[in-house]
Scaffold this active site. Structure first.
Site: not given
Length: 461
Positions: A290, A323, A347, A390, A417
């Site tokens: 982030q 993720y 991931e 995410d 996002c």
């Protein structure tokens, strides 16, 4: 581009600015055609310059070049190169990355809230999502994050928050940024949204000939920054050495190939040390983290509160982090479920998955799997108490949402996002018998149109 399109692209029009739309522009109309206008505010009247206006296009794009009737929420832009009015008066387009810098911060959040509400209503049929409020009790406000800490100065709120930045390089070898939706690279000599650790490198003073792109990471904890250089084809080692000599000795430097995602150490490390929620994280090269200095703690806190308060995250629980990147949420989940619980961390990117293994090596309750989420869920079926996801900007998608619901969790925390892909996925969840039980929105990208949401989803009784 045809001569007719070229001529029309350079044309200027006077329009009334309509509502904000997803993507950082407002909607205007000219002779029945939709024009998406950047650097405007709803309710204004402005002269605009067409930047993309093909005769057969369904819509056109434009920048404001003169404000004829200004909104009371318009403020002086903090960055000359991103200021559309000033940039076009100097004969060039503005750089991207600060497209709402002409709007007061409070009004920016109101515009973002309007975009989120519109996407939820249109794509998910959600008329009134869970209420998010400011301390004064006002609803429909995107929450500010770490504003005082990131301001840098009392009269400059919303600046100094980016711990990562990406730059292009001009043909003359100067640090630059692209104009929006353009190959044009404009030389820069500051990045007001970036933390001091990035600006203090003064990359604009360096001769970057032979480099196509520069990525910089300067962790908020003050640990060693990393500069990634993407060499142009044919750039020799001698040229890289000359650039290396111009950078401070305490900065790690690596070369990388964006297509392969691999970094080659030139000096120091190919990774940075990040901190969040009481944990240390190794994040390699272009690995995802982030970018707002306070985002990791903010998002971990929101996810943990939703799941813990609902009774879904307790010692012994079985959860998954999808993720997962370098393991930001995985570590917090492992703390919550303890050694009697289990956390599946998934991931797709090999580098990020290797980072997660290093970051979580001391947590025996964590199983780290590298691979696509849909494949891993299909190959490792289990009953979950809760899931955290995410996904990238494109969202999870219908197939993955179906798999998530089939996994039978009692709750899902969805971090997003992008309000459009989130609203679309929320629609899929609702079709499958799930509902939105909680929602928070955070202004993690001040002066841009971006925002971050954290949602709690639960199956309907």
């Amino acid at each position: 581009m045809s001569s007719e399109t070229q001529t029309r692209t350079h044309a200027e029009l006077v329009v009334d600015i309509g509502p904000i739309a997803h993507g950082g522009h407002c909607v205007a109309r000219h002779e029945g055609r939709v024009v998406f206008v950047r650097h405007a505010i709803p309710g204004e009247r402005a002269r605009i310059r067409l930047t993309d206006a093909g005769e057969g296009s369904k819509f056109w794009r434009a920048d404001v070049v003169e404000v004829l009737e200004a909104s009371p929420e318009r403020v002086p832009h903090f960055w000359h190169l991103a200021d559309s009015l000033r940039s076009w008066s100097h004969g060039h387009a503005p750089v991207g990355g600060a497209e709402l810098g002409h709007v007061s911060l409070e009004h920016q959040r109101g515009l973002k809230a309007a975009v989120l509400a519109e996407q939820l209503k249109r794509l998910a049929g959600v008329e009134h999502p869970a209420v998010w409020t400011d301390p004064a009790g006002r609803g429909n406000i995107v929450e500010p994050v770490g504003e005082a800490a990131a301001a840098g100065a009392a009269d400059a709120p919303g600046l100094g928050w980016r711990t990562r930045a990406s730059f292009a390089v001009t043909p003359g070898g100067k640090l630059g940024m692209h104009a929006h939706r353009s190959d044009q690279v404009i030389a820069v000599r500051e990045m007001p949204l970036a933390v001091a650790g990035i600006n203090d490198l003064r990359l604009w003073d360096i001769d970057l000939q032979g480099i196509d792109r520069v990525e910089v990471a300067a962790p908020a904890n003050g640990s060693r920054p990393l500069v990634l250089l993407a060499p142009a084809a044919g750039t020799r080692a001698k040229r890289l050495s000359a650039i290396l000599a111009q950078l401070p000795a305490d900065v790690s430097v690596a070369s990388f190939d964006p297509a392969k995602g691999e970094a080659l150490q030139l000096r120091g490390r190919t990774w940075v040390q990040e901190s969040a929620a009481g944990h240390e994280y190794r994040v390699t090269g272009e690995g995802f983290w982030q970018i707002h200095r306070d985002a990791p703690d903010t998002l971990v806190g929101a996810v943990r509160d939703f799941l813990h308060d609902g009774g879904y995250l307790e010692p012994g629980a079985v959860v998954a982090d999808l993720y997962a990147g370098a393991g930001l949420f995985t570590a917090a989940l492992a703390d919550a479920v303890g050694v009697t619980g289990s956390v599946l961390s998934v991931e797709g990117a090999p580098g990020a998955s290797r980072d997660a293994r290093k970051n979580l090596h001391g947590a025996p309750q964590v199983e780290i799997v590298q691979g696509r989420v849909e494949r891993v869920l299909r190959q490792t079926p289990r009953n979950f108490d809760a899931l955290v996801l995410d996904p990238p900007r494109a969202g999870a998608g219908k197939a993955v949402v179906s798999q998530l619901m089939a996994a039978g969790p009692r709750a899902i925390a969805y971090v997003s996002c992008d309000p459009a892909s989130f609203a679309r996925d929320l629609g899929y969840f609702q079709q499958g018998g799930w509902s939105l039980a909680g929602l928070r929105a955070f202004d993690l990208y001040p002066h841009t149109h971006h925002m971050e949401t954290v949602a709690l989803l639960t199956p309907r009784p």
